[in-house]
Design an enzyme around this catalytic site. Structure first.
Site: not given
Ligand code: PBG
Length: 331
Positions: A204, A214, A256, A282, A321
């Site tokens: 990630k 966020r 991711k 997202s 999504y």
């Molecule tokens: C944090 C988390 C994040 C996402 C899923 N779990 C964001 C981050 O690390 O700030 C992001 C998913 C997305 O952007 O669709 N546990």
């Protein structure tokens, strides 16, 4: 005009033959996305009475527990693979207490989804503290404000047990703490939850494309997650992270974001003995929707092209999504 060469002088290979009609192209397609490959992430917010739109993710909502029940039924009817709920609590604190309250929003939502759809979908609640902490980090902090890896593992283990009791099939371990997969696996096994699996967010990356997420979770984060999420320039450490999670008992490994890291998806697919997932996040969603709203790209085609590319790179499972829209397009 030049003479057309005859075939004995000019044995030309013509790949275009197989592209001539839609039927030919369909017959030779190597990659097919199926609705059952898709997992829908969703947001549920404590205290809401109506679903609330998320401005940076048009078409995506913060749900109530009741509206999630309806969404779960719709998702099961659409034949998608699963749901990935994220909870937004009414009250946050330093250790993310809401995450380990059996009546906390994510635990309640997990139970409600399970009640509504039984085993028809795979339910994968997020196993991370960032939605529940008042500082917005994925773990608990030391006095100096840095994230305390090992103290965080203890909280993840407790949260994991709660979510397992609430009926999760798999836990989406997204916090990027060292040792989290092994630690949570042991805690689940010791508490009798040997059938609850772990979907490891193995690789990630710290990404600018998380921006809309966020907003979706009303994130309290100031600063960034660069001391625990991976650094974009590095591929080798992704392989280490993937190997470690597999060794520690991950049932599925995930990469991711998806499209900016397709080389990592491919590398994961080549080395992993467990299924590989990718999260079309997202910001990847928002780019498509925003450009389509301006009339600059064809939304449906962009969705299908994105998902096909992620699958072609080697992800058998895609969190997106667009899952419901894509399922409708694929039917
Ligand atoms: C944090 C988390 C994040 C996402 C899923 N779990 C964001 C981050 O690390 O700030 C992001 C998913 C997305 O952007 O669709 N546990």
């Amino acid at each position: 005009m030049a003479a057309v060469p005859n075939s004995s002088e000019f044995p030309i290979i013509r790949p275009r033959r197989l592209r001539r009609t839609a039927a030919l192209r369909r017959l030779v397609a190597e990659t097919r996305v199926h609705p059952s490959d898709l997992v829908l992430p969703l947001f549920v917010k404590e205290g809401l009475t109506e679903p609330a739109a998320i401005s940076s993710m048009p078409g995506v909502y913060q749900h109530t527990v009741d509206s999630v029940r309806k969404l779960a039924v719709e998702a099961a009817q659409a034949g998608i693979g699963g749901l990935m709920p994220f909870g937004i609590p009414a009250v946050r604190d330093a250790v993310g207490s809401g995450a380990t309250d059996p009546n906390g929003i994510l635990n309640r939502t997990t139970r409600a989804i399970r009640e509504e759809i039984g085993d028809d979908l795979v339910v994968i609640p997020d196993l991370c503290l960032d939605e529940f902490t008042d500082h917005g980090h994925c773990g608990v902090l030391r006095e100096d404000g840095t994230v305390d890896n090992d103290a965080t593992l203890v909280r993840y283990a407790e949260m994991g047990r709660c979510l397992a009791e609430a009926g999760a099939d798999l836990l989406g371990a997204s916090g990027m703490m060292d040792g989290q997969i092994g630690y949570v696996r042991a805690a689940l096994d010791e508490s009798g939850h040997t059938d609850t699996g772990l979907l490891a967010y193995a690789a990630k990356y710290a990404s600018a494309f998380y921006g809309p997420f966020r907003d979706a979770v009303d994130s309290q984060l100031k600063g960034d997650r660069r001391t625990y999420q991976q650094d974009g320039p590095n591929a080798t450490e992704a392989l280490l992270e993937i190997d470690l999670d597999i060794e520690q008992g991950a049932d599925i490994v995930m990469v991711k974001p998806a499209l900016p890291y397709l080389d990592i998806v491919r590398a994961a697919a080549e080395r992993s003995p467990v299924p590989v997932a990718a999260y079309h996040i997202s910001g990847e969603y928002a780019q498509i929707v925003a450009a389509a709203e301006k009339g600059w790209i064809d939304k449906d085609a962009a969705i299908l092209e994105s998902l096909t590319s992620i699958k072609r790179a080697g992800a058998g499972i895609i969190a997106t999504y667009t899952a419901l829209e894509a399922a409708a397009l694929l039917r």
